[in-house]
Design a protein around this motif. Structure first.
Motif, PDB file in Angstrom:
ATOM      1  N   ALA A 136       5.132  56.067 -20.479  1.00 51.52           N
ATOM      2  CA  ALA A 136       4.287  54.911 -20.831  1.00 51.52           C
ATOM      3  C   ALA A 136       3.472  54.442 -19.625  1.00 51.52           C
ATOM      4  CB  ALA A 136       5.144  53.767 -21.382  1.00 51.52           C
ATOM      5  N   SER A 159      10.585  58.687 -28.401  1.00 50.74           N
ATOM      6  CA  SER A 159       9.766  57.547 -28.832  1.00 50.74           C
ATOM      7  C   SER A 159      10.033  56.303 -27.991  1.00 50.74           C
ATOM      8  CB  SER A 159      10.030  57.234 -30.306  1.00 50.74           C
ATOM      9  OG  SER A 159      11.385  56.871 -30.506  1.00 50.74           O
ATOM     10  N   GLU A 160      11.105  56.332 -27.231  1.00 51.85           N
ATOM     11  CA  GLU A 160      11.450  55.249 -26.311  1.00 51.85           C
ATOM     12  C   GLU A 160      12.366  55.800 -25.227  1.00 51.85           C
ATOM     13  OE1 GLU A 160      14.003  52.167 -27.885  1.00 51.85           O
ATOM     14  OE2 GLU A 160      15.241  53.600 -28.989  1.00 51.85           O
ATOM     15  N   ALA A 183       6.988  54.147 -26.179  1.00 50.38           N
ATOM     16  CA  ALA A 183       5.940  55.043 -25.698  1.00 50.38           C
ATOM     17  C   ALA A 183       4.620  54.307 -25.510  1.00 50.38           C
ATOM     18  CB  ALA A 183       5.771  56.205 -26.672  1.00 50.38           C
ATOM     19  N   GLY A 184       4.398  53.275 -26.312  1.00 51.78           N
ATOM     20  CA  GLY A 184       3.176  52.491 -26.178  1.00 51.78           C
ATOM     21  C   GLY A 184       3.225  51.443 -25.092  1.00 51.78           C
ATOM     22  N   GLY A 185       4.381  51.316 -24.439  1.00 52.12           N
ATOM     23  CA  GLY A 185       4.507  50.379 -23.324  1.00 52.12           C
ATOM     24  C   GLY A 185       5.231  49.089 -23.652  1.00 52.12           C
ATOM     25  N   LYS A 186       5.593  48.862 -24.917  1.00 55.72           N
ATOM     26  CA  LYS A 186       6.266  47.620 -25.288  1.00 55.72           C
ATOM     27  C   LYS A 186       7.704  47.609 -24.777  1.00 55.72           C
ATOM     28  CE  LYS A 186       7.255  44.590 -29.225  1.00 55.72           C
ATOM     29  NZ  LYS A 186       7.178  44.435 -30.701  1.00 55.72           N
TER      30      LYS A 186
END
Length: 330
Positions: free
Chosen positions: A151, A167-168, A223-226
């Protein structure tokens, strides 16, 4: 003229060396309680198992106390018993009552990091390059097996296996041991350590959750940074996360990342500070901080640190936090 000069010298010497003698008293108490003759530290609050965290903690304490004999005993047991020869890291947990004392073959990167850091400090104090060579091998293994870019951030996973879920990734922010990473950066001049420090602080600044605005013990980075509390653990700032302000302060007492911790602690009187908070429900622990937890609170709030007293009431973790707070100030 000679007597006053001698007296002044004696006072100066006592001031210079009194922290070492005081730390020695606490260290002797710690050893008597938790160090076994074979060189392993027992976690008295967890069925007398041993783990790399405790070995690394005690190795740091031994260096700070100039106790080479204890250090060598700790390191020899750790290297002989817990070393994973396949990847150069260490099995994180040892249970002497099980047929196979090492059932989980994974590592824990906080323990690996502490061991490597203590070895560097041992060479600096006792001038034995074998210590720093062993440290170099561990830090190289850490980079190879636990450090990834995810990320857009450079992160150190809590262990070599099981924390990258595609995914994380699961992070434990109490494993962000910034002063150790800085020591590795200074020694190796590898950019990866500076990236871990920079990105680790960036991530910490975004991990605050709930009214408390504090990180939880375990955190999910999508993966999106959250960033969110990891689902497999209670969403609490608790016994893991309490080490975050310790390592931040150790790295930089003026760190802006300490501000949320000072705000949280400052809401309560010292003796009425809850031991944990659930950041989702804002529920507090029904019992208050004491022992090592209070020592970390005091350090974070800028209160003067005195010699730690290791009492019969302190289990392994409480005593370790007290000692680490003391060592951090030296």
């Amino acid at each position: 003229m000679r007597k006053p000069a001698c007296a002044a010298l004696a006072v100066m010497m006592s001031l210079c060396f009194s922290p070492f003698s005081q730390a020695g008293q606490a260290w002797e108490s710690y050893k008597a309680r938790f160090l076994m003759p074979d060189g392993r530290i027992v976690d008295t609050g967890n069925g007398n198992v041993s783990h790399t965290e405790g070995q690394g903690f005690a190795m740091l304490m031994a260096v700070a106390s100039d106790d080479k004999a204890a250090f060598d005993k700790l390191w020899q047991w750790t290297d002989t018993t817990l070393k994973n020869k396949e990847n150069g890291l260490f099995y994180w947990r040892y249970n002497p009552v099980e047929p196979d004392p090492i059932t989980d073959k994974n590592d824990a990167t906080d323990g690996d990091t502490m061991i490597a850091w203590a070895l560097l400090k041992a060479d600096a104090r006792w001038h034995d390059p074998r210590y720093s060579a062993a440290s170099d091998a561990i830090t190289k293994a850490l980079i190879s097996h636990t450090v990834i870019r995810y990320a857009g951030q450079r992160v150190m996973l809590p262990g070599a296996n099981g924390f990258n879920l595609n995914s994380e990734v699961i992070l434990n922010p109490s494993y962000f041991i910034f002063p150790a990473w800085q020591a590795f950066a200074d020694r190796t001049h590898l950019q990866v350590w500076r990236e871990l420090i920079k990105d680790g602080q960036t991530l910490l600044g975004k991990m605050g959750s709930g009214t408390a605005n504090l990180p939880t013990d375990w955190v999910s980075l999508a993966a999106g940074g959250k960033l969110t509390p990891a689902k497999a653990w209670p969403p609490r700032m608790s016994y893991d996360a309490i080490r975050i302000p310790l390592y931040l302060h150790w790295y930089n007492p003026q760190s802006p990342q300490l501000t949320p911790w000072r705000s949280w602690f400052g809401q309560f009187s010292r003796e009425k500070t809850p031991a944990w908070v659930n950041v989702t429900t804002n529920e507090y622990a029904p019992y208050m901080m004491e022992g090592g937890l209070l020592a970390v609170r005091d350090l974070t709030m800028g209160q003067a640190m005195s010699e730690p007293e290791i009492t019969a009431k302190d289990d392994y973790y409480s005593a370790s936090l007290k000692m680490l707070v003391w060592v951090s100030g030296r």
